[in-house]
Motif scaffolding. Structure first.
Motif, PDB file in Angstrom:
ATOM      1  N   ALA A  38     149.843 -52.772  21.134  1.00 55.02           N
ATOM      2  CA  ALA A  38     150.893 -52.487  22.130  1.00 55.02           C
ATOM      3  C   ALA A  38     151.129 -53.716  23.008  1.00 55.02           C
ATOM      4  O   ALA A  38     152.275 -54.065  23.333  1.00 55.02           O
ATOM      5  N   ALA A  39     150.036 -54.398  23.393  1.00 52.58           N
ATOM      6  CA  ALA A  39     150.162 -55.618  24.204  1.00 52.58           C
ATOM      7  C   ALA A  39     150.927 -56.682  23.423  1.00 52.58           C
ATOM      8  O   ALA A  39     151.838 -57.340  23.960  1.00 52.58           O
ATOM      9  N   ASP A  40     150.568 -56.845  22.144  1.00 47.95           N
ATOM     10  CA  ASP A  40     151.240 -57.867  21.314  1.00 47.95           C
ATOM     11  C   ASP A  40     152.724 -57.576  21.164  1.00 47.95           C
ATOM     12  O   ASP A  40     153.547 -58.494  21.173  1.00 47.95           O
ATOM     13  N   ALA A  41     153.063 -56.299  21.018  1.00 42.95           N
ATOM     14  CA  ALA A  41     154.476 -55.938  20.817  1.00 42.95           C
ATOM     15  C   ALA A  41     155.300 -56.307  22.057  1.00 42.95           C
ATOM     16  O   ALA A  41     156.416 -56.834  21.935  1.00 42.95           O
ATOM     17  N   VAL A  42     154.736 -56.077  23.245  1.00 42.13           N
ATOM     18  CA  VAL A  42     155.459 -56.407  24.486  1.00 42.13           C
ATOM     19  C   VAL A  42     155.582 -57.930  24.603  1.00 42.13           C
ATOM     20  O   VAL A  42     156.650 -58.470  24.922  1.00 42.13           O
ATOM     21  N   ALA A  43     154.478 -58.640  24.323  1.00 40.13           N
ATOM     22  CA  ALA A  43     154.509 -60.115  24.406  1.00 40.13           C
ATOM     23  C   ALA A  43     155.538 -60.670  23.421  1.00 40.13           C
ATOM     24  O   ALA A  43     156.301 -61.592  23.761  1.00 40.13           O
ATOM     25  N   GLN A  44     155.555 -60.091  22.228  1.00 34.36           N
ATOM     26  CA  GLN A  44     156.512 -60.583  21.218  1.00 34.36           C
ATOM     27  C   GLN A  44     157.957 -60.370  21.673  1.00 34.36           C
ATOM     28  O   GLN A  44     158.803 -61.251  21.512  1.00 34.36           O
ATOM     29  N   GLN A  45     158.193 -59.208  22.265  1.00 31.66           N
ATOM     30  CA  GLN A  45     159.551 -58.935  22.766  1.00 31.66           C
ATOM     31  C   GLN A  45     159.959 -59.974  23.819  1.00 31.66           C
ATOM     32  O   GLN A  45     161.077 -60.491  23.814  1.00 31.66           O
ATOM     33  N   ILE A  46     159.019 -60.296  24.717  1.00 32.43           N
ATOM     34  CA  ILE A  46     159.292 -61.305  25.760  1.00 32.43           C
ATOM     35  C   ILE A  46     159.586 -62.664  25.118  1.00 32.43           C
ATOM     36  O   ILE A  46     160.568 -63.338  25.455  1.00 32.43           O
ATOM     37  N   ASN A  47     158.737 -63.055  24.146  1.00 30.75           N
ATOM     38  CA  ASN A  47     158.920 -64.362  23.508  1.00 30.75           C
ATOM     39  C   ASN A  47     160.228 -64.418  22.707  1.00 30.75           C
ATOM     40  O   ASN A  47     160.928 -65.431  22.724  1.00 30.75           O
ATOM     41  N   ASN A  48     160.550 -63.307  22.042  1.00 32.16           N
ATOM     42  CA  ASN A  48     161.811 -63.252  21.282  1.00 32.16           C
ATOM     43  C   ASN A  48     163.018 -63.428  22.196  1.00 32.16           C
ATOM     44  O   ASN A  48     164.049 -63.961  21.792  1.00 32.16           O
ATOM     45  N   ASP A  49     162.856 -62.946  23.458  1.00 32.12           N
ATOM     46  CA  ASP A  49     163.974 -63.059  24.410  1.00 32.12           C
ATOM     47  C   ASP A  49     163.968 -64.399  25.153  1.00 32.12           C
ATOM     48  O   ASP A  49     164.664 -64.554  26.162  1.00 32.12           O
ATOM     49  N   GLY A  50     163.108 -65.343  24.706  1.00 30.30           N
ATOM     50  CA  GLY A  50     163.098 -66.681  25.314  1.00 30.30           C
ATOM     51  C   GLY A  50     162.098 -66.836  26.433  1.00 30.30           C
ATOM     52  O   GLY A  50     162.055 -67.872  27.105  1.00 30.30           O
ATOM     53  N   GLY A  51     161.250 -65.809  26.685  1.00 28.49           N
ATOM     54  CA  GLY A  51     160.222 -65.891  27.728  1.00 28.49           C
ATOM     55  C   GLY A  51     158.922 -66.464  27.167  1.00 28.49           C
ATOM     56  O   GLY A  51     158.877 -66.940  26.019  1.00 28.49           O
ATOM     57  N   ASN A  52     157.867 -66.382  27.984  1.00 25.84           N
ATOM     58  CA  ASN A  52     156.588 -66.967  27.602  1.00 25.84           C
ATOM     59  C   ASN A  52     155.473 -65.965  27.904  1.00 25.84           C
ATOM     60  O   ASN A  52     155.158 -65.721  29.074  1.00 25.84           O
ATOM     61  N   ALA A  53     154.903 -65.365  26.843  1.00 24.56           N
ATOM     62  CA  ALA A  53     153.895 -64.321  27.059  1.00 24.56           C
ATOM     63  C   ALA A  53     152.843 -64.330  25.959  1.00 24.56           C
ATOM     64  O   ALA A  53     153.110 -64.775  24.840  1.00 24.56           O
ATOM     65  N   ILE A  54     151.643 -63.851  26.316  1.00 24.15           N
ATOM     66  CA  ILE A  54     150.630 -63.566  25.290  1.00 24.15           C
ATOM     67  C   ILE A  54     150.136 -62.133  25.460  1.00 24.15           C
ATOM     68  O   ILE A  54     150.027 -61.628  26.585  1.00 24.15           O
ATOM     69  N   GLY A  55     149.834 -61.511  24.327  1.00 29.84           N
ATOM     70  CA  GLY A  55     149.207 -60.186  24.347  1.00 29.84           C
ATOM     71  C   GLY A  55     147.705 -60.377  24.262  1.00 29.84           C
ATOM     72  O   GLY A  55     147.222 -61.159  23.445  1.00 29.84           O
TER      73      GLY A  55
END
Ligand code: NAD
Length: 275
Positions: A38-55
């Motif tokens: 679940a953490a990875d899915a949220v991080a991936q969504q952020i990164n796909n939208d041009g943000g910077n996240a890790i799960g």
């Protein structure tokens, strides 16, 4: 200024929305959850939208797990500036079947029927640990990065039930009251070293945790759902987006003189006597 923000429970409904919104402000986001996928899915969504996240997988009740998560975050983003303690929730074993105890309850043999006298210490313990200890332990681990630095803060998630307890859920109400109390205590304790500590107290948001309590399978409101909407002057449930502007405000340096507050986001629920 871009900050490194850690959110626990951010694989869940409310905190994933906060994580996505904070990423849009340009911050680096560490999405922590017990459920790594679940953490990875949220991080991936952020990164796909041009943000910077890790799960990152982390259990807010295990200090070792939090320390391991911190190492990963520090090596990727440097020191943590902001912690949002989002992991929390209730347990059915800490919940009574009815709002009021009645004499006839003494003879009620219905399977699963629970009065105050049937509450299981395990359910109470689970709920207090997840909400209170699960706020305190991540703060012990991540706030070490914040001491003596500028622009750092902790944001806790309390609840409506912290102001006036809700019927049926004594453990969850008590645990969130402890979170509000701890928010004030910690704000004072950290006031000399530059760490602000605040909380939000969301009202009623329709999420997976409470959907079965508040809506029937056909989507209509249960009696408890009707009661909640009737007690909410604005006449609706909150949506996760309703939390975003307050979270942005309390995490922003513009709130530099604000510490120790608990902000209700509740459509007027806590202001309304019902009369
Ligand atoms: P949610 O269940 O969608 O999210 C909670 C997340 O916490 C889940 O992803 C879960 O995997 C994670 N989690 C559970 N135990 C954990 C642990 N030990 N370590 C790490 N992560 C763990 O819940 P939500 O509705 O998004 O609630 C978020 C916060 O808001 C909670 O603190 C909740 O008590 C509070 N809150 C919710 C409401 C509401 O109406 N939904 C109202 C007031 C307050």
């Amino acid at each position: 200024m871009a900050k490194t923000i850690v959110l626990t429970g951010a694989g869940g409904v409310l905190c994933s929305t906060m994580a996505i919104a904070l990423a849009k402000q340009g911050h680096q986001i560490a999405v922590l959850d017990l459920r790594k996928e679940a953490a990875d899915a949220v991080a991936q969504q952020i990164n796909n939208d041009g943000g910077n996240a890790i799960g990152v997988a982390a259990n807010v009740l295990e200090k070792d797990s939090l320390e391991t998560a911190k190492k990963e975050i520090n090596s990727k983003y440097g020191k943590v500036d902001i912690l949002i303690n989002g992991a929390g929730g209730n347990h059915p074993l800490g919940t009574t079947s009815n709002p009021f105890f009645q004499l006839e309850d003494l003879d009620n043999q219905t399977e699963g029927f629970k009065t105050f006298f049937d509450l299981d210490p395990k359910g109470i313990e689970f709920t207090f640990n997840l909400n209170f200890l699960g706020t305190l332990l991540p703060t012990q681990v991540f706030a070490t990065d914040m001491v003596g630095r500028e622009g750092c803060s902790v944001l806790n998630i309390s609840s409506m039930n912290a102001f006036t307890p809700l019927t049926k859920i004594p453990a969850y109400s008590g645990a969130k009251a402890a979170v509000s109390n701890f928010t004030q205590w910690l704000a004072v304790h950290f006031s000399k070293v530059g760490i602000r500590v605040n909380a939000i107290a969301p009202g009623f948001f329709l999420t997976d945790q409470n959907r079965a309590l508040l809506t029937n399978s056909d989507g209509s409101a249960t009696p408890r759902g009707e009661q909640i909407i009737g007690q909410t002057p604005m006449g609706r449930y909150g949506t996760p987006d309703d939390l975003v502007s307050t979270v942005n405000w309390l995490c922003d340096d513009g709130a530099a003189f604000i510490t120790g507050i608990v902000v209700p986001i509740d459509g007027g629920f806590s202001a309304y006597s019902g009369v």
